[in-house]
Design an enzyme around this catalytic site. Structure first.
Site, short mmCIF file in Angstrom:
data_model
loop_
_atom_site.label_atom_id
_atom_site.label_comp_id
_atom_site.label_asym_id
_atom_site.label_seq_id
_atom_site.Cartn_x
_atom_site.Cartn_y
_atom_site.Cartn_z
N SER A 36 0.93 -1.20 -0.09
CA SER A 36 -0.22 -0.11 0.13
C SER A 36 0.63 1.32 -0.05
CB SER A 36 -0.99 0.05 1.18
OG SER A 36 -0.09 -0.14 2.36
N GLY A 37 2.12 1.37 -0.59
CA GLY A 37 2.90 2.49 -0.76
C GLY A 37 2.43 3.10 -1.92
N ALA A 39 3.21 2.79 -5.03
CA ALA A 39 3.36 1.84 -6.15
C ALA A 39 1.93 1.13 -6.00
CB ALA A 39 4.45 0.80 -6.21
N THR A 67 6.97 4.67 1.74
CA THR A 67 6.41 5.72 1.22
C THR A 67 6.13 6.98 2.14
OG1 THR A 67 5.21 5.01 -0.90
CG2 THR A 67 4.51 6.98 -0.20
N GLN A 71 10.70 11.54 3.07
CA GLN A 71 10.74 13.03 3.31
C GLN A 71 11.17 13.87 2.21
OE1 GLN A 71 13.83 13.65 6.66
NE2 GLN A 71 13.10 12.07 7.51
N GLU A 138 19.37 17.77 -4.47
CA GLU A 138 19.66 16.56 -3.94
C GLU A 138 21.02 15.85 -4.72
OE1 GLU A 138 16.58 14.11 -2.54
OE2 GLU A 138 15.51 15.63 -1.76
N ASP A 233 9.18 -9.69 1.79
CA ASP A 233 7.99 -10.65 1.57
C ASP A 233 7.86 -10.92 0.07
OD1 ASP A 233 7.96 -10.72 4.31
OD2 ASP A 233 6.28 -9.13 4.35
N HIS A 254 21.77 4.81 2.89
CA HIS A 254 21.51 6.38 3.11
C HIS A 254 22.40 7.09 4.07
CE1 HIS A 254 19.91 10.42 3.74
NE2 HIS A 254 19.19 10.49 2.56
N ARG A 300 25.08 8.97 -3.23
CA ARG A 300 25.00 8.42 -1.85
C ARG A 300 26.04 7.51 -1.56
NH1 ARG A 300 18.27 7.78 -1.44
NH2 ARG A 300 17.94 10.19 -0.94
N HIS A 361 18.98 1.58 3.35
CA HIS A 361 17.65 2.35 3.07
C HIS A 361 16.85 1.78 1.77
CE1 HIS A 361 15.61 6.15 2.43
NE2 HIS A 361 16.13 6.38 1.43
N GLU A 385 10.04 -0.60 -5.01
CA GLU A 385 11.15 -0.86 -4.62
C GLU A 385 11.22 -2.47 -4.79
OE1 GLU A 385 13.96 -0.64 -0.64
OE2 GLU A 385 11.96 0.29 -0.75
N ARG A 396 20.68 4.16 -6.92
CA ARG A 396 19.63 5.00 -7.36
C ARG A 396 19.89 6.70 -6.86
NH1 ARG A 396 15.75 7.49 -4.04
NH2 ARG A 396 16.14 6.09 -2.07
#
Length: 557
Positions: A36-37, A39, A67, A71, A138, A233, A254, A300, A361, A385, A396
């Site tokens: 339920s993010g 995607a 999700t 931030q 970023e 999962d 991260h 990163r 992360h 993900e 990424r």
């Protein structure tokens, strides 16, 4: 003693539990979405709008997702000085030679349209003085292109999509449901076996197609920014069902998680460094200057490894983020969530240096897909993900994650709609695995999970070498062959899924003898394009194989 790529017999298991679909509740739908993010919610909403009957299952509450925790924001070439070509180029550079350019181009090309769609669903992005979107800079980006809602963009997206879902009559939302396994008939995925832990009841959901949007596996590590639900999962279930899994050695850390006792760790958004915050060592020296031309805004993988080096050399558990020079008013207004989190931990962001350290992360790898989310198993799709389309390559680009989940689920729906047919409920049974048990086996699963996390953090984190990886593989395989009672409850099955993904990750990291992106080998410190400019692909029952860049999306069943 294992050798790289030779997996233990325990990974040959097809199902975790014994079951018979004839002896349990059954239902059918056009599309089963797991997760339920961004995607999962996007796919469910798009499918409902197309007139399909959708069941969406999520293992906890609908907001318990990565999700929600995001931030920084969502990257998109919407600024007047920006372009799709620049966004493409930045993504390719950070991906270190493993990006699938066709996938990258498709995603960044659709970004502006997809972001307008989010705004239409109620997401309010911050605006600049001229009325256009306020864009943040970023790491890895050549110019500001990250849209944001304060410093809680993920929550804004999650809330807007969840509200839209409630108003969508074609979606049956089922919270607190655990994905046990995918159901297959012949060479096609036909649904999933789902557990309601509170009732101890299994249900068979048959579907014309199944979408895995289950997120990552950060809980395989001791220090992570991922929610407690991030236990791999979907990837583990896809593996057991016979789908390809790719690039699992690439785990992004991260650089700046708040060093506190919290679990998961609170992430200090990269946008802080985009605004001008520094990384300093115990003496107050900026250690990223001279390491990379972008200093604190280097990709990163570069920043995380340099932080790890500084920590190892100084014998300290963290370095420091220094934002004091930005001023209290600017920090409090631009980063209210970070400001409050630091205050709760006892730090004044405008007066104190804040302790930070790398944390697991983001899983770059996952279930192998093409550009439209198809996997190598007919009827099964993956997005976000949990998927590996080659968008991110070996590392990424910041804020491409929410964009991936958004765009890939939209593309998946366009590919799915002409193919989908109403599924037939059928009998599927397995005598393999354990019988479902009452209780949660928390003590057994907790001990196994803690040992796994310690092993992964010690040997499969930001610093890797053959000796440590061989130790990790041996220890994880030992845990994976532990007592059967671990696999008779939701908690035990989570641990088994973590062990499955951890075995694959450690083996892949051992097998890839180079340093590339967020996979760093101290015994092979250089990038090796002659040998390793390829994706490592795994399938249950087969040896790993290398798939050339450019061919990851050419799926074979």
């Amino acid at each position: 003693m294992s050798s790289p790529g030779v997996l233990p017999p325990t990974l040959e298991r097809r199902y975790l539990l014994r079951f018979d679909t004839q002896a349990m509740p059954r239902r059918t739908c056009d599309l089963l979405v797991v997760g339920s993010g961004i995607a999962g919610l996007t796919a469910a909403l798009e499918a409902s709008a197309a007139g399909l009957q959708v069941v969406l299952v999520t293992k906890s509450r609908v907001t318990d997702t990565a999700t929600w925790l995001a931030q920084g924001g969502i990257a998109g070439a919407v600024g007047v000085a920006d372009s799709v070509e620049l966004h493409l180029a930045d993504t390719l550079v950070v991906g270190q030679g493993l990006c699938e350019e066709r996938v990258v181009r498709s995603v960044v090309l659709e970004a502006a349209q997809a972001l307008r769609g989010l705004a239409a669903k109620g997401v309010r992005f911050d605006l600049a003085d001229d009325g256009g979107p306020a864009l943040a800079l970023e790491a890895g980006h050549s110019l500001p292109r990250v849209l944001h809602s304060g410093d809680a963009t993920g929550a804004a997206v999650q809330n807007a999509l969840a509200r839209a879902l409630v108003d969508s009559p074609g979606v049956d939302l089922r919270e607190d449901r655990f994905l046990v396994d995918l159901l297959t008939a012949g060479d096609r995925c036909v649904g999933a076996l789902v557990l309601e832990p509170a009732a101890g009841e299994l249900e068979a959901i048959f579907a014309g197609a199944v979408l895995l949007a289950t997120g990552g596996c950060g809980q395989a590590f001791r220090v992570t920014t991922n929610p407690l639900s991030a236990t791999g999962d979907g990837v583990a279930a896809a593996w057991r069902a016979g789908a390809d899994v790719a690039d699992v050695e690439f785990v992004q850390f991260h650089p700046t998680a708040l060093d506190s006792s919290a679990s998961p760790k609170f992430l200090l958004t990269e946008a802080l460094r985009g605004e001008g915050a520094y990384l300093v060592d115990d003496s107050g020296e900026r250690f990223m200057v001279g390491v990379h031309e972008l200093a604190e805004l280097a990709p990163r993988d570069v920043v995380s490894r340099q932080i790890a080096r500084v920590m190892a050399e100084s014998g300290t558990p963290h370095v420091w983020l220094d934002a004091r020079h930005l001023g209290a008013d600017r920090l409090r207004i631009r980063f209210p969530t970070v400001w409050d989190a630091c205050a709760d931990a006892g730090f004044d962001l405008s007066r104190d240096r804040v302790p930070v350290a790398p944390a697991a992360h983001y899983a770059i790898g996952g279930v192998r897909t093409d550009v439209d989310g198809r996997t190598t198993l007919a009827g099964l799709f993956a997005s976000g993900e949990a998927a590996c389309s080659g968008l991110h390559g070996a590392n990424r680009l910041a804020s491409n994650s929410l964009l991936e989940g958004l765009v890939s689920s939209r593309r998946m729906m366009r590919a799915l709609e002409p193919e989908i047919g109403w599924p037939a409920s059928r009998r599927i049974a397995s005598e393999e695995g354990a019988a479902l048990a009452g209780g949660d086996a928390a003590s057994v699963s907790g001990a196994g999970r803690s040992a796994l996390q310690e092993t992964m953090s010690a040997h499969v984190g930001t610093g890797r070498d053959a000796a440590g990886l061989s130790v990790a593989v041996a220890r994880i395989e030992e845990l994976a062959t532990g007592p059967a009672p671990e696999v008779t409850s939701a908690a035990g099955m989570e641990t088994q899924n973590l062990l499955t993904v951890a075995v694959l990750t450690a083996h892949a990291a051992w097998w890839r003898t180079e340093t590339r992106g967020c996979h760093g080998r101290s015994d092979h410190p250089c990038r090796d394009d002659d040998e390793w400019r390829a994706h490592v692909v795994w399938r249950r029952g087969e040896h790993p194989r290398a798939v050339a860049v450019g061919a990851l999306g050419e799926l074979e069943g």
